[in-house]
Design a protein around this motif. Sequence first.
Motif, PDB file in Angstrom:
ATOM      1  N   ARG A 175       0.848  -1.200   0.000  1.00 11.95           N
ATOM      2  CA  ARG A 175       0.000   0.000   0.000  1.00 11.95           C
ATOM      3  C   ARG A 175       0.882   1.249   0.000  1.00 11.95           C
ATOM      4  O   ARG A 175       1.043   1.918   1.017  1.00 11.95           O
ATOM      5  N   ASP A 176       1.468   1.512  -1.142  1.00 12.37           N
ATOM      6  CA  ASP A 176       2.300   2.701  -1.311  1.00 12.37           C
ATOM      7  C   ASP A 176       1.547   3.697  -2.186  1.00 12.37           C
ATOM      8  O   ASP A 176       0.696   3.325  -2.987  1.00 12.37           O
ATOM      9  N   CYS A 177       1.875   4.970  -2.037  1.00 14.84           N
ATOM     10  CA  CYS A 177       1.204   6.022  -2.791  1.00 14.84           C
ATOM     11  C   CYS A 177       1.883   6.198  -4.151  1.00 14.84           C
ATOM     12  O   CYS A 177       3.110   6.279  -4.238  1.00 14.84           O
ATOM     13  N   HIS A 178       1.067   6.260  -5.215  1.00 15.83           N
ATOM     14  CA  HIS A 178       1.567   6.506  -6.560  1.00 15.83           C
ATOM     15  C   HIS A 178       0.901   7.767  -7.099  1.00 15.83           C
ATOM     16  O   HIS A 178      -0.265   8.036  -6.814  1.00 15.83           O
ATOM     17  N   TYR A 179       1.657   8.527  -7.886  1.00 12.81           N
ATOM     18  CA  TYR A 179       1.154   9.772  -8.453  1.00 12.81           C
ATOM     19  C   TYR A 179       0.944   9.617  -9.955  1.00 12.81           C
ATOM     20  O   TYR A 179       1.623   8.831 -10.623  1.00 12.81           O
ATOM     21  N   TYR A 180      -0.007  10.396 -10.477  1.00 20.17           N
ATOM     22  CA  TYR A 180      -0.376  10.288 -11.882  1.00 20.17           C
ATOM     23  C   TYR A 180      -0.625  11.674 -12.472  1.00 20.17           C
ATOM     24  O   TYR A 180      -0.899  12.634 -11.746  1.00 20.17           O
ATOM     25  N   LYS A 181      -0.564  11.733 -13.805  1.00 13.67           N
ATOM     26  CA  LYS A 181      -1.051  12.916 -14.503  1.00 13.67           C
ATOM     27  C   LYS A 181      -1.966  12.457 -15.624  1.00 13.67           C
ATOM     28  O   LYS A 181      -1.807  11.353 -16.178  1.00 13.67           O
ATOM     29  N   VAL A 182      -2.952  13.298 -15.941  1.00 10.41           N
ATOM     30  CA  VAL A 182      -3.903  12.991 -16.994  1.00 10.41           C
ATOM     31  C   VAL A 182      -3.302  13.395 -18.330  1.00 10.41           C
ATOM     32  O   VAL A 182      -2.876  14.539 -18.506  1.00 10.41           O
ATOM     33  N   LEU A 183      -3.237  12.452 -19.255  1.00  7.62           N
ATOM     34  CA  LEU A 183      -2.732  12.779 -20.582  1.00  7.62           C
ATOM     35  C   LEU A 183      -3.814  13.509 -21.364  1.00  7.62           C
ATOM     36  O   LEU A 183      -4.991  13.149 -21.302  1.00  7.62           O
TER      37      LEU A 183
END
Length: 223
Positions: A175-183
Amino acid sequence: MMPGDGTMTSILKSLMTEVRAADLRLVPRRADDGAPRPPPFPHGAPPVTYMHICETERFSMGVFLLKSGASIPLHDHPGMHGVLKVLYGTVRISCFDRLERPGGGGGLQAAPPPGPAQAGSLRRSVLRSSAEYTEESGPCVLSPDRDNLHQIDAVDGPTAFMDILAPPYDPDDGRDCHYYKVLAEPEPNPAERREQEVWLLEISQPAHFWCGGEPYPGPEVHL
């Protein structure tokens, strides 16, 4: 809050609806207020600070404080349930779901994904909602399968919200935090559909975001 226990979730949601800043001895901050300054941060004062209330193996509880214009970037909560309740100010919460099963998009059509160099970091997803919350709003509730990815933006001034996660983040347990961006892709016609299918690219923690800490002034929680 127990995974799969709708009764417990409903009870917690009802209780959280009643929580106000004064209950936690928080004084709403103005746009020119700064958080107490501990030792200097490498990039200046943090845009977001966290007040830790308590944590067990089953859940964590705390308060996030966002400065005016600050944002908690799009991130996930793998295998976790959560409840977020605004204490003062206004936040905009944009919620996404992964679409990892064939046909899971409900007939929505995304633009073709980028080239193969990024394919391993892409997540086919759908923007479920984007709404503003205030202290008068009910809590925002997430589950492992619904609204699990979201971005939180302060609107028109500083804001604070109480956050409960069950179970808490634990990288050793997956349960680690992942970051994203919207293409980028063309905007859908609002008259045709409300939900927008998108591609999310997993990224490192954005350079403009970091979180400091400050003392929790409220009543002690006895576990």
